[in-house]
Design a protein around this motif. Structure first.
Motif, PDB file in Angstrom:
ATOM      1  N   UNK A 193       2.122   0.887   0.906  1.00 20.17           N
ATOM      2  CA  UNK A 193       1.433  -0.452  -0.205  1.00 20.17           C
ATOM      3  C   UNK A 193       2.514  -0.518  -0.875  1.00 20.17           C
ATOM      4  N   UNK A 194       3.256   0.040  -1.620  1.00 22.84           N
ATOM      5  CA  UNK A 194       4.628  -0.547  -2.501  1.00 22.84           C
ATOM      6  C   UNK A 194       5.608  -1.329  -1.454  1.00 22.84           C
ATOM      7  N   UNK A 195       5.956  -0.535  -0.316  1.00 18.50           N
ATOM      8  CA  UNK A 195       7.128  -0.555   0.678  1.00 18.50           C
ATOM      9  C   UNK A 195       7.062  -2.212   1.255  1.00 18.50           C
ATOM     10  N   UNK A 196       5.991  -1.937   1.008  1.00 21.10           N
ATOM     11  CA  UNK A 196       4.747  -3.868   1.912  1.00 21.10           C
ATOM     12  C   UNK A 196       4.726  -4.690   0.550  1.00 21.10           C
ATOM     13  N   UNK A 197       4.900  -4.716  -0.829  1.00 17.48           N
ATOM     14  CA  UNK A 197       4.888  -5.187  -1.973  1.00 17.48           C
ATOM     15  C   UNK A 197       6.095  -5.674  -2.033  1.00 17.48           C
ATOM     16  N   UNK A 198       6.849  -4.872  -1.749  1.00 24.36           N
ATOM     17  CA  UNK A 198       8.089  -5.141  -2.734  1.00 24.36           C
ATOM     18  C   UNK A 198       8.566  -5.946  -1.144  1.00 24.36           C
ATOM     19  N   UNK A 199       8.686  -6.343   0.241  1.00 22.23           N
ATOM     20  CA  UNK A 199       8.975  -7.617   1.142  1.00 22.23           C
ATOM     21  C   UNK A 199       9.256  -8.630   0.925  1.00 22.23           C
ATOM     22  N   UNK A 200       7.517  -8.258   1.316  1.00 20.60           N
ATOM     23  CA  UNK A 200       6.291  -9.916   1.420  1.00 20.60           C
ATOM     24  C   UNK A 200       7.333 -11.028   0.892  1.00 20.60           C
ATOM     25  N   UNK A 201       7.718 -11.031  -0.739  1.00 19.46           N
ATOM     26  CA  UNK A 201       8.276 -11.962  -0.862  1.00 19.46           C
ATOM     27  C   UNK A 201       9.693 -12.357  -0.555  1.00 19.46           C
ATOM     28  N   UNK A 202      10.254 -10.984   0.176  1.00 13.13           N
ATOM     29  CA  UNK A 202      11.644 -11.692   0.252  1.00 13.13           C
ATOM     30  C   UNK A 202      12.172 -13.465   0.596  1.00 13.13           C
ATOM     31  N   UNK A 229      -1.734  -4.929  -5.573  1.00 13.37           N
ATOM     32  CA  UNK A 229      -3.102  -4.024  -5.478  1.00 13.37           C
ATOM     33  C   UNK A 229      -3.293  -2.270  -5.659  1.00 13.37           C
ATOM     34  N   UNK A 230      -3.255  -1.991  -3.945  1.00 10.01           N
ATOM     35  CA  UNK A 230      -2.953  -1.255  -3.584  1.00 10.01           C
ATOM     36  C   UNK A 230      -2.101   0.362  -4.075  1.00 10.01           C
ATOM     37  N   UNK A 231      -1.076  -0.575  -4.283  1.00 14.67           N
ATOM     38  CA  UNK A 231      -0.245   0.271  -5.142  1.00 14.67           C
ATOM     39  C   UNK A 231      -0.536   0.750  -6.444  1.00 14.67           C
ATOM     40  N   UNK A 232      -1.320   0.013  -6.927  1.00 18.51           N
ATOM     41  CA  UNK A 232      -1.155  -0.047  -8.785  1.00 18.51           C
ATOM     42  C   UNK A 232      -2.578   1.050  -8.544  1.00 18.51           C
TER      43      UNK A 232
END
Length: 379
Positions: free
Chosen positions: A204-213, A340-343
């Motif tokens: 989830x962390x990797x998805x959350x960090x990648x999508x906004x790029x 949210x999942x990462x948190x």
């Protein structure tokens, strides 16, 4: 073994959240009555500064009958919240699930459907607008007051009500499962075990960090005069109508990219122990709420903003020839959900032993140092 540790106001949320949700519902219902009777301040429709009604899902609402509908839903919401407060055991049949089946969708509507992208704009641009006069940035004449008119502040009020209702539903759900009211454990952790949370939380962390790029790339290019995803005329007209707007967009992109970097901390050691370069704090443990609360609030605001763009795309308000102005934003609900999942995963790894039920004594995923330190729930 359960303890008798006195509960603080925060850790005692399962006991009071439903009553707070009921009070919120009644209070907002009274506002609805006042608006229906002619009081000023109805936050949608003609009084909303949204120029063409393209943002809010309630853009066409009017004080009458809108105020009466708000009053009716306020009464029903209070009844629902009190029902959640007094539901103690798992019942038989679908009827016993009715309060939860109503509460969760109602909370979702208040949190991510009624608000719109201006909520995120207010949160993201407030720091820039606060210092803009110091650097002589006009930003199209936009001020903090413009970023937070009453209709947008009202969206924060709705989010608060949704969060209270969600907390009440979660507390009810835990009582029905005979789980610990504070930590939610039942002795069968499964996907909530620290080791399991570390696995799915990392993804989830990797998805959350990648999508906004993708969004960041478009705004950085625009600030440099490169029309990525838009026409050259689009950039020229935007700069003419609102000088400094593309620099503001680059700021927002940098804000998002920086948030992506911080998101990595939810799965890294430096997200649990302050790095050496932070003077005065280095080597100390990061309080879990210092990461969980901002991540959750950002997840809500970007999901809301993404839903606004999705509604606009469905309504046909955008052109594929200018895809850079809207398509990256339609992926923001993925970003928000992943964040949210990462948190949540971070919380599950860091919570340690519950001070109230005694479960979790063997959890070690939240211990970055050899010393066995235990923490209470979400303090």
């Amino acid at each position: 073994m359960a303890t008798t540790t006195p509960r603080s106001l925060i850790s005692g949320w399962p006991a009071w959240s439903a009553y707070a949700a009921a009070l919120w519902s009644l209070g907002y219902g009274l506002l609805g009555v006042a608006w229906a009777l002619g009081a000023p301040g109805f936050p949608w429709g003609a009084s909303d500064p949204d120029p063409d009604g393209a943002l809010s899902i309630l853009a066409g609402a009017t004080p009458r009958p809108g105020g009466w509908w708000i009053a009716a839903f306020g009464v029903l919401g209070a009844i629902l919240a009190l029902t959640l407060a007094h539901t103690r055991r798992r019942g038989q049949g679908l009827a016993s699930l009715t309060p939860l089946l109503l509460a969760w969708p109602s909370a979702a509507v208040l949190i991510v459907v009624i608000p719109d992208s201006r909520l995120m704009m207010g949160v993201a641009y407030s720091p820039l607008l606060a210092v803009a006069p110091l650097f002589d940035l006009s930003l199209g004449g936009t001020t903090l007051a413009d970023a937070w008119p009453w209709p947008v502040v009202n969206q924060l009020v709705c989010v608060l009500g949704g969060l209270l209702l969600a907390a009440a539903a979660l507390a009810c759900q835990r009582r029905r499962r005979d789980a610990c009211r504070t930590c939610g454990r039942t002795g069968q952790d499964g996907w909530t075990a620290p080791e399991a949370a570390a696995r799915w939380g990392r993804r989830a962390v990797y998805i959350a960090a990648t999508v906004p790029l993708i969004y960041c790339a478009t705004r950085w290019c625009w600030a440099l005069g490169v029309p990525l995803g838009v026409s050259k005329e689009f950039l020229v007209e935007g700069a003419r109508d609102a000088p400094g707007i593309w620099l503001a967009g680059a700021y927002l992109a940098t804000f998002g990219a920086g948030g992506g970097v911080l998101t990595l901390g939810l799965a890294q050691r430096w997200g649990e122990v302050f790095p050496r370069w932070i003077l005065g704090l280095r080597g100390r443990r990061v309080p879990p709420l210092l990461a969980i609360i901002p991540a959750t609030l950002v997840a809500i605001t970007i999901t809301v903003a993404g839903m606004t763009y999705i509604r606009g795309a469905i309504a046909g308000r955008f052109s594929m020839s200018e895809w850079g102005a809207w398509l990256p934003e339609t992926f923001w609900p993925v970003w928000g959900g992943a964040l949210a999942a990462a948190a949540l995963a971070y919380h599950l790894r860091r919570r340690g032993q519950c001070r109230y039920c005694g479960q979790g004594a063997g959890d070690r995923a939240d211990r970055p140092s050899p010393q066995p330190v235990q923490e209470g729930p979400l303090r």
